[in-house]
Design a protein around this motif. Structure first.
Motif, mmCIF file in Angstrom:
data_model
loop_
_atom_site.group_PDB
_atom_site.id
_atom_site.type_symbol
_atom_site.label_atom_id
_atom_site.label_comp_id
_atom_site.label_asym_id
_atom_site.label_seq_id
_atom_site.Cartn_x
_atom_site.Cartn_y
_atom_site.Cartn_z
ATOM 1 N N UNK A 3 -115.176 -2.944 43.112
ATOM 2 C CA UNK A 3 -115.869 -3.793 42.137
ATOM 3 C C UNK A 3 -115.817 -3.149 40.748
ATOM 4 N N UNK A 4 -116.065 -1.848 40.676
ATOM 5 C CA UNK A 4 -116.000 -1.149 39.391
ATOM 6 C C UNK A 4 -114.599 -1.247 38.810
ATOM 7 N N UNK A 5 -113.592 -1.023 39.602
ATOM 8 C CA UNK A 5 -112.213 -1.058 39.134
ATOM 9 C C UNK A 5 -111.843 -2.446 38.607
ATOM 10 N N UNK A 6 -112.269 -3.482 39.290
ATOM 11 C CA UNK A 6 -111.900 -4.838 38.921
ATOM 12 C C UNK A 6 -112.663 -5.322 37.691
ATOM 13 N N UNK A 7 -113.959 -5.013 37.592
ATOM 14 C CA UNK A 7 -114.787 -5.613 36.553
ATOM 15 C C UNK A 7 -115.053 -4.739 35.330
ATOM 16 N N UNK A 8 -114.789 -3.462 35.385
ATOM 17 C CA UNK A 8 -114.982 -2.595 34.220
ATOM 18 C C UNK A 8 -113.646 -2.543 33.463
ATOM 19 N N UNK A 9 -113.670 -2.856 32.146
ATOM 20 C CA UNK A 9 -112.411 -2.852 31.390
ATOM 21 C C UNK A 9 -111.795 -1.456 31.318
ATOM 22 N N UNK A 10 -110.512 -1.397 31.488
ATOM 23 C CA UNK A 10 -109.763 -0.144 31.366
ATOM 24 C C UNK A 10 -108.348 -0.501 30.922
#
Length: 179
Positions: free
Chosen positions: A27-34
């Motif tokens: 979830x963090x990987x998908x929804x946090x911009x990077x």
């Protein structure tokens, strides 16, 4: 028999915990911009510090004028705590992503040059003319530099950039203020 059931339950709890942690990471990987392609350089403004230095410094403070927007200011400091070592610094990233900075001080010239250039040395008798002024050429392991020693102030343009970028910065410098 009781020990076998307890062991299986512990293994099952471990697997469930790992699944839960994996879901949170996903979830963090998908929804946090990077954006790995984003420019990490954080530009700063320097007009306030430049104005203060020009009002306060005991020498004419050099500031760049007319540089293209592809030159990005990344650091600026003015320190007048010691009247015998008033320093001005402004650092840039040039269009080729190289570091170019302007350093000025009224401290003793030779130790100051050695300090800010990390030991660069005079390149024979080579000079560069930029902005109508003659600059001494220095070379070093970390930085190359263009240097002007005048009564009461040493001005250094240094960096990892090529001679052309250092000369462009030196040519853009306008000295104002001082008392």
């Amino acid at each position: 028999m009781a020990a076998d059931k307890r062991g299986n339950k512990t293994l099952r709890d471990l697997v469930l915990s790992m699944v839960a942690i994996g879901a949170v990471v996903a979830v963090i990987y998908v929804f946090i911009p990077h954006d790995s392609k984003a420019d990490p350089t954080k530009p700063v403004t320097f007009n306030v510090e430049l104005g203060q230095a020009r009002r306060d410094a005991p020498y004419k403070v050099a500031g760049p004028e007319g540089l293209p927007a592809t030159w990005r200011a990344t650091s600026v400091t003015y320190n007048a705590a010691d009247p015998k070592n008033v320093t001005w610094h402004i650092g840039f990233v040039d269009p080729q992503d190289q570091y170019v900075a302007v350093e000025q001080s009224n401290a003793a010239a030779d130790p100051y040059i050695k300090d800010v250039t990390f030991g660069a040395h005079r390149d024979g008798t080579r000079t560069v003319t930029a902005g109508g002024l003659v600059w001494d050429r220095y070379t070093g392991k970390k930085y190359n530099a263009l240097i002007r020693k005048e009564q009461g102030v040493t001005t250094v343009v240094l960096g990892t950039g090529q001679d052309g970028e250092l000369t462009a910065m030196a040519a853009a410098l306008k000295e104002r203020g001082g008392h």
